[in-house]
Design a protein around this motif. Structure first.
Motif, PDB file in Angstrom:
ATOM      1  N   ASP A  83      -5.854  13.755  20.693  1.00 45.55           N
ATOM      2  CA  ASP A  83      -7.260  14.060  20.953  1.00 45.55           C
ATOM      3  C   ASP A  83      -8.195  13.078  20.258  1.00 45.55           C
ATOM      4  OD1 ASP A  83      -6.505  15.125  18.461  1.00 45.55           O
ATOM      5  OD2 ASP A  83      -8.165  16.568  18.499  1.00 45.55           O
ATOM      6  N   LYS A  84      -7.685  12.388  19.227  1.00 47.50           N
ATOM      7  CA  LYS A  84      -8.462  11.334  18.578  1.00 47.50           C
ATOM      8  C   LYS A  84      -7.495  10.426  17.825  1.00 47.50           C
ATOM      9  CE  LYS A  84      -9.772  13.346  14.133  1.00 47.50           C
ATOM     10  NZ  LYS A  84     -10.913  13.690  13.290  1.00 47.50           N
ATOM     11  N   ARG A  85      -7.953   9.257  17.509  1.00 44.96           N
ATOM     12  CA  ARG A  85      -7.117   8.279  16.822  1.00 44.96           C
ATOM     13  C   ARG A  85      -6.866   8.733  15.385  1.00 44.96           C
ATOM     14  NH1 ARG A  85      -5.326   3.211  17.668  1.00 44.96           N
ATOM     15  NH2 ARG A  85      -5.192   1.790  15.900  1.00 44.96           N
ATOM     16  N   ALA A  86      -5.616   8.687  14.979  1.00 45.05           N
ATOM     17  CA  ALA A  86      -5.244   9.076  13.616  1.00 45.05           C
ATOM     18  C   ALA A  86      -4.481   7.924  12.964  1.00 45.05           C
ATOM     19  CB  ALA A  86      -4.375  10.323  13.645  1.00 45.05           C
ATOM     20  N   SER A  87      -4.562   7.875  11.649  1.00 43.94           N
ATOM     21  CA  SER A  87      -3.815   6.874  10.896  1.00 43.94           C
ATOM     22  C   SER A  87      -3.424   7.477   9.552  1.00 43.94           C
ATOM     23  CB  SER A  87      -4.665   5.618  10.681  1.00 43.94           C
ATOM     24  OG  SER A  87      -5.721   5.883   9.771  1.00 43.94           O
ATOM     25  N   MET A  88      -2.521   6.804   8.872  1.00 44.68           N
ATOM     26  CA  MET A  88      -2.122   7.274   7.543  1.00 44.68           C
ATOM     27  C   MET A  88      -3.340   7.336   6.629  1.00 44.68           C
ATOM     28  SD  MET A  88       1.514   5.340   6.846  1.00 44.68           S
ATOM     29  CE  MET A  88       1.008   3.706   7.361  1.00 44.68           C
ATOM     30  N   ASP A  89      -4.118   6.272   6.625  1.00 44.02           N
ATOM     31  CA  ASP A  89      -5.297   6.212   5.750  1.00 44.02           C
ATOM     32  C   ASP A  89      -6.322   7.279   6.122  1.00 44.02           C
ATOM     33  OD1 ASP A  89      -4.203   4.087   4.332  1.00 44.02           O
ATOM     34  OD2 ASP A  89      -5.171   2.585   5.608  1.00 44.02           O
ATOM     35  N   GLN A  90      -6.541   7.481   7.403  1.00 43.33           N
ATOM     36  CA  GLN A  90      -7.514   8.480   7.851  1.00 43.33           C
ATOM     37  C   GLN A  90      -7.108   9.871   7.394  1.00 43.33           C
ATOM     38  OE1 GLN A  90      -6.635  10.669  10.846  1.00 43.33           O
ATOM     39  NE2 GLN A  90      -8.375  11.872  10.162  1.00 43.33           N
ATOM     40  N   LYS A  91      -5.817  10.170   7.475  1.00 41.60           N
ATOM     41  CA  LYS A  91      -5.342  11.499   7.064  1.00 41.60           C
ATOM     42  C   LYS A  91      -5.558  11.722   5.563  1.00 41.60           C
ATOM     43  CE  LYS A  91      -1.412  12.952   8.811  1.00 41.60           C
ATOM     44  NZ  LYS A  91      -1.382  14.096   9.702  1.00 41.60           N
ATOM     45  N   ILE A  92      -5.268  10.714   4.769  1.00 43.23           N
ATOM     46  CA  ILE A  92      -5.456  10.824   3.321  1.00 43.23           C
ATOM     47  C   ILE A  92      -6.936  10.923   2.982  1.00 43.23           C
ATOM     48  CG2 ILE A  92      -5.237   9.561   1.136  1.00 43.23           C
ATOM     49  CD1 ILE A  92      -2.484   8.601   2.220  1.00 43.23           C
ATOM     50  N   ASN A  93      -7.766  10.096   3.623  1.00 45.71           N
ATOM     51  CA  ASN A  93      -9.207  10.140   3.374  1.00 45.71           C
ATOM     52  C   ASN A  93      -9.801  11.487   3.750  1.00 45.71           C
ATOM     53  OD1 ASN A  93      -9.242   7.543   2.360  1.00 45.71           O
ATOM     54  ND2 ASN A  93      -9.748   6.622   4.342  1.00 45.71           N
ATOM     55  N   SER A  94      -9.298  12.101   4.815  1.00 43.19           N
ATOM     56  CA  SER A  94      -9.792  13.407   5.220  1.00 43.19           C
ATOM     57  C   SER A  94      -9.547  14.444   4.133  1.00 43.19           C
ATOM     58  CB  SER A  94      -9.111  13.829   6.528  1.00 43.19           C
ATOM     59  OG  SER A  94      -9.554  15.086   6.924  1.00 43.19           O
ATOM     60  N   VAL A  95      -8.384  14.405   3.495  1.00 41.77           N
ATOM     61  CA  VAL A  95      -8.096  15.339   2.406  1.00 41.77           C
ATOM     62  C   VAL A  95      -8.969  15.020   1.192  1.00 41.77           C
ATOM     63  CG1 VAL A  95      -6.326  16.127   0.791  1.00 41.77           C
ATOM     64  CG2 VAL A  95      -5.750  15.786   3.195  1.00 41.77           C
ATOM     65  N   LYS A  96      -9.079  13.736   0.839  1.00 41.39           N
ATOM     66  CA  LYS A  96      -9.888  13.352  -0.325  1.00 41.39           C
ATOM     67  C   LYS A  96     -11.340  13.780  -0.184  1.00 41.39           C
ATOM     68  CE  LYS A  96      -7.165   9.431  -1.946  1.00 41.39           C
ATOM     69  NZ  LYS A  96      -7.121   7.970  -2.129  1.00 41.39           N
ATOM     70  N   GLU A  97     -11.868  13.717   1.040  1.00 40.61           N
ATOM     71  CA  GLU A  97     -13.249  14.133   1.270  1.00 40.61           C
ATOM     72  C   GLU A  97     -13.445  15.617   0.968  1.00 40.61           C
ATOM     73  OE1 GLU A  97     -14.048  13.170   5.323  1.00 40.61           O
ATOM     74  OE2 GLU A  97     -14.105  11.009   4.933  1.00 40.61           O
ATOM     75  N   LYS A  98     -12.391  16.372   1.087  1.00 43.66           N
ATOM     76  CA  LYS A  98     -12.490  17.816   0.880  1.00 43.66           C
ATOM     77  C   LYS A  98     -12.202  18.232  -0.555  1.00 43.66           C
ATOM     78  CE  LYS A  98     -11.429  18.540   5.715  1.00 43.66           C
ATOM     79  NZ  LYS A  98     -11.559  17.146   6.153  1.00 43.66           N
ATOM     80  N   LEU A  99     -11.763  17.297  -1.374  1.00 43.74           N
ATOM     81  CA  LEU A  99     -11.476  17.609  -2.780  1.00 43.74           C
ATOM     82  C   LEU A  99     -12.738  17.682  -3.620  1.00 43.74           C
ATOM     83  CD1 LEU A  99      -8.288  15.435  -3.399  1.00 43.74           C
ATOM     84  CD2 LEU A  99      -8.418  17.918  -3.216  1.00 43.74           C
TER      85      LEU A  99
END
Length: 99
Positions: A83-99
């Motif tokens: 449904d959208k482009r994903a990457s290793m970095d994007q997945k990690i950044n998404s979690v970091k944004e929520k910390l």
């Protein structure tokens, strides 16, 4: 783009250490510039087109046999988000944004 987590376990080897087998498997990744990858303490994460990932995993699965292992167990987990482009970095950044 798919993200796969890969663990290759050689069995029937002379030692309980597997680092030389891991290093030899990673040589396959170093030679193939079609994917991005990260080595972690317990597995390898690969990012790329799904067909390419399967091709590379097959090559990596053969490496322990070529180096004397009698049995190889390969485990793969695939995150194939479409449904959208994903990457290793994007997945990690998404979690970091929520910390």
């Amino acid at each position: 783009m798919a993200i796969a987590q890969l663990t290759i376990v050689p069995l029937g080897t002379e030692s309980t250490s597997v680092s030389k087998y891991v290093a030899n498997c990673h040589r396959v990744l170093e030679k193939d510039k079609r994917v991005k990858y990260k080595l972690t303490p317990m597995s390898t994460v690969i990012e790329g087109e799904l067909d390419v990932i399967f091709e590379i995993v097959r090559k990596m699965h053969e490496v322990p046999f070529e180096n004397g292992a009698k049995r190889v167990i390969t485990s793969i987990s695939i995150d194939d988000r479409r449904d959208k482009r994903a990457s290793m970095d994007q997945k990690i950044n998404s979690v970091k944004e929520k910390l």
